[in-house]
Design a protein around this motif. Structure first.
Motif, short mmCIF file in Angstrom:
data_model
loop_
_atom_site.label_atom_id
_atom_site.label_comp_id
_atom_site.label_asym_id
_atom_site.label_seq_id
_atom_site.Cartn_x
_atom_site.Cartn_y
_atom_site.Cartn_z
N ALA A 103 -16.60 -0.74 7.91
CA ALA A 103 -16.42 -2.19 8.00
C ALA A 103 -15.66 -2.70 6.78
CB ALA A 103 -17.78 -2.87 8.12
N ARG A 104 -15.97 -2.15 5.64
CA ARG A 104 -15.32 -2.57 4.38
C ARG A 104 -13.83 -2.28 4.42
NH1 ARG A 104 -17.38 -0.06 -1.34
NH2 ARG A 104 -15.56 -0.58 -2.62
N ILE A 105 -13.46 -1.08 4.87
CA ILE A 105 -12.04 -0.74 4.93
C ILE A 105 -11.34 -1.53 6.01
CG2 ILE A 105 -10.39 1.13 5.36
CD1 ILE A 105 -12.44 3.07 4.21
N ALA A 108 -10.34 -4.91 4.87
CA ALA A 108 -9.46 -4.96 3.69
C ALA A 108 -8.02 -5.19 4.12
CB ALA A 108 -9.57 -3.66 2.90
N GLY A 109 -7.29 -5.92 3.30
CA GLY A 109 -5.88 -6.12 3.57
C GLY A 109 -5.07 -4.86 3.33
N ASP A 110 -5.55 -4.01 2.42
CA ASP A 110 -4.86 -2.77 2.08
C ASP A 110 -5.86 -1.62 2.25
OD1 ASP A 110 -3.56 -0.61 0.99
OD2 ASP A 110 -2.94 -1.62 -0.85
N GLU A 116 -9.36 4.18 -1.71
CA GLU A 116 -9.33 4.67 -3.09
C GLU A 116 -10.52 4.12 -3.89
OE1 GLU A 116 -6.08 5.00 -6.70
OE2 GLU A 116 -6.10 3.18 -5.47
N ARG A 117 -10.86 2.84 -3.70
CA ARG A 117 -11.99 2.25 -4.43
C ARG A 117 -13.30 2.95 -4.06
NH1 ARG A 117 -9.01 -2.60 -3.73
NH2 ARG A 117 -10.07 -3.04 -1.74
#
Length: 224
Positions: A103-105, A108-110, A116-117
């Motif tokens: 869900a987090r990825i 994300a816009g990128d 990577e984070r």
């Protein structure tokens, strides 16, 4: 179209690939493992002992390619369990954790930066012994001499290598040698000279090894 950049994760590379529709891709053994994001899924590409051929892999692929030997510490799984495999991250981590990461990825816009984070949050300091092993073998040092320099016996070195890379040090040396040869050949070095500089006995030895590992003759890889 394929693009990559150096990652903030030690020794890693972040890459994005938009393959041609219906195209066939060939991922060559390189001693690495990758964390992948594709079509809302998180996957892990284990270490390869032969070329991994992809067909019809449409859409955007985002990946983080770990430095050789470093992914198992992040993933919590020895590399030999993922040898020549592509698996869902949820096969390795709790499903609830993976759902939150997906869900987090996805939000994300990128996606590449988000992936990577996540890897940064879970990264651990690289094992200096493993890095010295990779550097020695990548420089063409013999396995036995490298084991002596590292203060490891042959059996202990083999155990360390299987856990970190998925296979023993001789296979790792062979994979790294092929990558050296490809880099030289792609830079325009004649094949006979490439064989000598990369550490092969001769050009036929280079040709046999590349065909076995890559599934294509060297000229076919260079043409592609």
């Amino acid at each position: 179209m394929y693009k990559e950049r150096v990652s903030r994760v030690s020794g890693a590379v972040v890459w994005v690939n938009r393959p041609d529709e219906g195209g066939v891709g060939r991922v060559l053994p390189d001693g690495c493992m990758d964390l992948l994001w594709h079509d809302g899924r998180l996957l892990v590409a284990g270490p390869d002992t032969r070329a991994y051929v992809t067909e019809g892999a449409q859409g955007v692929w985002v990946g983080l390619r770990f430095y050789p030997g470093t992914a198992p510490a992040v993933l919590g799984v020895p590399a030999y369990e993922l040898l020549d495999r592509r698996v869902e991250l949820s096969d390795l981590w709790p499903a609830s954790v993976v759902r939150r990461l997906r869900a987090r990825i996805g939000a994300a816009g990128d996606p590449a930066a988000a992936l990577e984070r996540i890897a940064l949050e879970r990264s651990v300091p690289p094992d200096p012994l493993l890095r010295r092993l990779v550097e020695a073998l990548d420089a063409g040092r013999p396995v036995a001499a490298t084991a002596d320099e590292l203060g490891l016996g042959a059996r202990r070195l083999h155990r360390h290598s299987r856990a970190a890379f998925g296979y023993g040090p001789k296979t790792l040396a062979r994979v790294l040698r092929m990558q050296r040869a490809l880099a030289l050949a792609r830079a325009g070095v004649p094949l006979a000279e490439t064989a000598v500089r990369a550490g092969y006995a001769d050009q036929p030895h280079l040709a046999r090894d590349v065909r076995e590992l890559a599934g294509l003759p060297l000229t076919g890889l260079l043409g592609g």
